[in-house]
Write a protein that holds these residues in place. Structure first.
Motif, mmCIF file in Angstrom:
data_model
loop_
_atom_site.group_PDB
_atom_site.id
_atom_site.type_symbol
_atom_site.label_atom_id
_atom_site.label_comp_id
_atom_site.label_asym_id
_atom_site.label_seq_id
_atom_site.Cartn_x
_atom_site.Cartn_y
_atom_site.Cartn_z
ATOM 1 N N LEU A 82 0.824 -1.206 0.000
ATOM 2 C CA LEU A 82 0.000 0.000 0.000
ATOM 3 C C LEU A 82 0.858 1.256 0.000
ATOM 4 C CD1 LEU A 82 -2.783 1.302 0.143
ATOM 5 C CD2 LEU A 82 -2.685 1.083 2.641
ATOM 6 N N VAL A 83 1.899 1.259 0.816
ATOM 7 C CA VAL A 83 2.802 2.422 0.865
ATOM 8 C C VAL A 83 3.454 2.637 -0.502
ATOM 9 C CG1 VAL A 83 4.945 3.317 1.857
ATOM 10 C CG2 VAL A 83 3.239 2.241 3.338
ATOM 11 N N MET A 84 3.922 1.564 -1.106
ATOM 12 C CA MET A 84 4.542 1.671 -2.427
ATOM 13 C C MET A 84 3.535 2.129 -3.473
ATOM 14 S SD MET A 84 7.003 -1.727 -2.408
ATOM 15 C CE MET A 84 7.674 -1.355 -4.035
ATOM 16 N N LEU A 85 2.291 1.675 -3.341
ATOM 17 C CA LEU A 85 1.236 2.075 -4.276
ATOM 18 C C LEU A 85 0.953 3.569 -4.162
ATOM 19 C CD1 LEU A 85 -0.975 1.095 -6.299
ATOM 20 C CD2 LEU A 85 -2.491 0.895 -4.313
ATOM 21 N N LEU A 111 1.415 9.000 -6.414
ATOM 22 C CA LEU A 111 1.840 10.398 -6.320
ATOM 23 C C LEU A 111 2.810 10.746 -7.448
ATOM 24 C CD1 LEU A 111 2.338 10.785 -2.453
ATOM 25 C CD2 LEU A 111 0.688 12.030 -3.862
ATOM 26 N N ALA A 112 3.745 9.827 -7.730
ATOM 27 C CA ALA A 112 4.715 10.062 -8.802
ATOM 28 C C ALA A 112 4.020 10.138 -10.155
ATOM 29 C CB ALA A 112 5.769 8.953 -8.804
ATOM 30 N N ASN A 113 3.063 9.236 -10.369
ATOM 31 C CA ASN A 113 2.387 9.228 -11.669
ATOM 32 C C ASN A 113 1.403 10.381 -11.818
ATOM 33 O OD1 ASN A 113 2.213 7.740 -14.204
ATOM 34 N ND2 ASN A 113 0.073 7.421 -13.648
ATOM 35 N N ALA A 114 0.929 10.922 -10.691
ATOM 36 C CA ALA A 114 0.084 12.117 -10.767
ATOM 37 C C ALA A 114 0.877 13.286 -11.331
ATOM 38 C CB ALA A 114 -0.457 12.465 -9.378
ATOM 39 N N TYR A 115 2.195 13.261 -11.115
ATOM 40 C CA TYR A 115 3.067 14.318 -11.654
ATOM 41 C C TYR A 115 3.472 14.015 -13.092
ATOM 42 C CZ TYR A 115 7.086 17.429 -12.167
ATOM 43 O OH TYR A 115 7.967 18.369 -12.623
ATOM 44 N N PHE A 116 3.923 12.780 -13.344
ATOM 45 C CA PHE A 116 4.418 12.423 -14.684
ATOM 46 C C PHE A 116 3.297 12.065 -15.665
ATOM 47 C CE2 PHE A 116 8.079 11.436 -11.895
ATOM 48 C CZ PHE A 116 9.022 12.264 -12.488
ATOM 49 N N GLN A 117 2.172 11.539 -15.131
ATOM 50 C CA GLN A 117 0.996 11.201 -15.931
ATOM 51 C C GLN A 117 1.349 10.301 -17.123
ATOM 52 O OE1 GLN A 117 -1.514 14.578 -16.823
ATOM 53 N NE2 GLN A 117 -1.553 15.254 -14.709
ATOM 54 N N ILE A 118 1.867 9.128 -16.829
ATOM 55 C CA ILE A 118 2.199 8.140 -17.855
ATOM 56 C C ILE A 118 1.043 7.136 -17.950
ATOM 57 C CG2 ILE A 118 3.851 6.370 -18.563
ATOM 58 C CD1 ILE A 118 5.926 7.787 -16.787
ATOM 59 N N PRO A 119 0.333 7.065 -19.087
ATOM 60 C CA PRO A 119 -0.846 6.186 -19.202
ATOM 61 C C PRO A 119 -0.559 4.728 -18.867
ATOM 62 C CG PRO A 119 -0.738 7.707 -21.055
ATOM 63 C CD PRO A 119 0.547 7.862 -20.302
ATOM 64 N N ALA A 120 0.546 4.179 -19.379
ATOM 65 C CA ALA A 120 0.872 2.776 -19.119
ATOM 66 C C ALA A 120 1.093 2.537 -17.629
ATOM 67 C CB ALA A 120 2.106 2.368 -19.906
ATOM 68 N N ALA A 121 1.735 3.485 -16.970
ATOM 69 C CA ALA A 121 1.971 3.362 -15.531
ATOM 70 C C ALA A 121 0.654 3.418 -14.761
ATOM 71 C CB ALA A 121 2.910 4.472 -15.059
ATOM 72 N N SER A 122 -0.268 4.238 -15.247
ATOM 73 C CA SER A 122 -1.577 4.346 -14.597
ATOM 74 C C SER A 122 -2.315 3.011 -14.637
ATOM 75 C CB SER A 122 -2.413 5.428 -15.288
ATOM 76 O OG SER A 122 -3.714 5.500 -14.718
ATOM 77 N N LEU A 123 -2.230 2.324 -15.771
ATOM 78 C CA LEU A 123 -2.880 1.015 -15.891
ATOM 79 C C LEU A 123 -2.218 -0.014 -14.979
ATOM 80 C CD1 LEU A 123 -3.504 0.749 -19.744
ATOM 81 C CD2 LEU A 123 -5.081 1.458 -17.950
ATOM 82 N N MET A 129 -5.299 -5.883 -6.918
ATOM 83 C CA MET A 129 -4.771 -7.051 -6.201
ATOM 84 C C MET A 129 -4.527 -6.738 -4.729
ATOM 85 S SD MET A 129 -2.209 -8.904 -8.946
ATOM 86 C CE MET A 129 -1.250 -7.432 -9.349
ATOM 87 N N ILE A 130 -3.972 -5.553 -4.449
ATOM 88 C CA ILE A 130 -3.686 -5.179 -3.063
ATOM 89 C C ILE A 130 -4.973 -5.050 -2.252
ATOM 90 C CG2 ILE A 130 -2.857 -3.311 -1.577
ATOM 91 C CD1 ILE A 130 -0.614 -2.850 -3.593
ATOM 92 N N PHE A 131 -5.973 -4.360 -2.807
ATOM 93 C CA PHE A 131 -7.208 -4.149 -2.043
ATOM 94 C C PHE A 131 -8.082 -5.400 -1.993
ATOM 95 C CE2 PHE A 131 -5.994 0.294 -2.812
ATOM 96 C CZ PHE A 131 -6.069 0.750 -1.508
ATOM 97 N N ALA A 132 -7.918 -6.291 -2.976
ATOM 98 C CA ALA A 132 -8.579 -7.596 -2.868
ATOM 99 C C ALA A 132 -7.967 -8.373 -1.706
ATOM 100 C CB ALA A 132 -8.432 -8.365 -4.175
ATOM 101 N N GLY A 133 -6.648 -8.278 -1.569
ATOM 102 C CA GLY A 133 -5.974 -8.904 -0.434
ATOM 103 C C GLY A 133 -6.419 -8.302 0.881
#
Length: 229
Positions: free
Chosen positions: A150-153, A158-170, A178-182
């Motif tokens: 969760l911390v890493m997520l 936060l990083a992708n909110a700045y860089f806005q990379i579509p592939a990273a968003s997916l 997977m994390i929240f299902a867990g």
């Protein structure tokens, strides 16, 4: 025989208390859907231009508001104010669905995508909740791994909110599901096994799991099945 009878009675009372917490949690979980839907409906008509222009600042602000409300709920978990704050935070989360629902409805099949995300989220919830309830297996060993994930997520988001990379968003959305299902499996198991004895806190934890699964599943569906024609 007397100690054995007392032990059996104690075990029965404990199981009854756990079932009561689980029952109250599910009832409260159903109730939280009302302010969420109201908030989401209102969010459809709001202008979220500031959030789009300042994604990092907006995310930090949202996290600050959320954690402040979570602290308020935790401090009042044993009184009526805790329930009021819980319903308030679910209304807030409903409002925050505004941007992604607005984006989804720009697709020709947007309503279908929202329905598919809701149905998929419901299927995940009922499947994992049933597993945790029926098997009564101890999933507490997952806690530390899920917290690290969760911390890493959050950092990646936060990083992708700045860089806005579509592939990273997916990729982030897929990992988040997977994390929240867990976490869903873990949180329901905590109630079933008596690790969580307060239905307000249990409801908050399970609600957040369901909410995040829905948001990230909808994000994936928009990217993979959205029809702009």
């Amino acid at each position: 025989m007397q100690p054995e009878i007392q032990l059996a009675n104690s075990s029965t009372q404990l199981e009854s208390a756990q079932n009561k917490v689980l029952r109250n949690t599910y009832m409260m979980l159903g109730l939280t859907m009302i302010p969420t839907v109201i908030g989401a409906y209102m969010g459809l008509s709001l202008n979220f231009a500031f959030m789009a222009q300042h994604p990092v600042l907006s995310m930090i602000g949202m996290l600050a508001v959320m954690f402040g409300m979570f602290m308020g709920i935790s401090a009042n978990r044993n009184n009526a104010l805790g329930v009021v704050l819980l319903l308030g935070v679910t209304f807030f989360f409903g409002l925050m669905l505004g941007p992604i629902l607005q984006a989804a409805l720009h697709f020709r099949n947007g309503a279908q995508l929202i329905g598919m995300a809701a149905g998929g989220t419901g299927a995940i919830f009922f499947t994992l909740a049933t597993i945790a309830t029926v098997t009564k297996k101890d999933f507490s060993f997952m806690g530390k791994f899920l917290m690290v994930g969760l911390v890493m997520l959050i950092l990646a988001s936060l990083a992708n909110a700045y860089f806005q990379i579509p592939a990273a968003s997916l990729a982030i959305s897929a990992i988040a599901i997977m994390i929240f299902a867990g976490y869903l499996l873990y949180d329901v198991s905590q109630v079933v096994r008596g690790g969580e004895t307060n239905y307000v806190m249990a409801t908050l934890a399970i609600y957040l799991d369901i909410y995040n699964i829905f948001v990230n599943l909808l994000n994936l569906l928009m990217a993979l099945a959205g029809n702009r024609d």
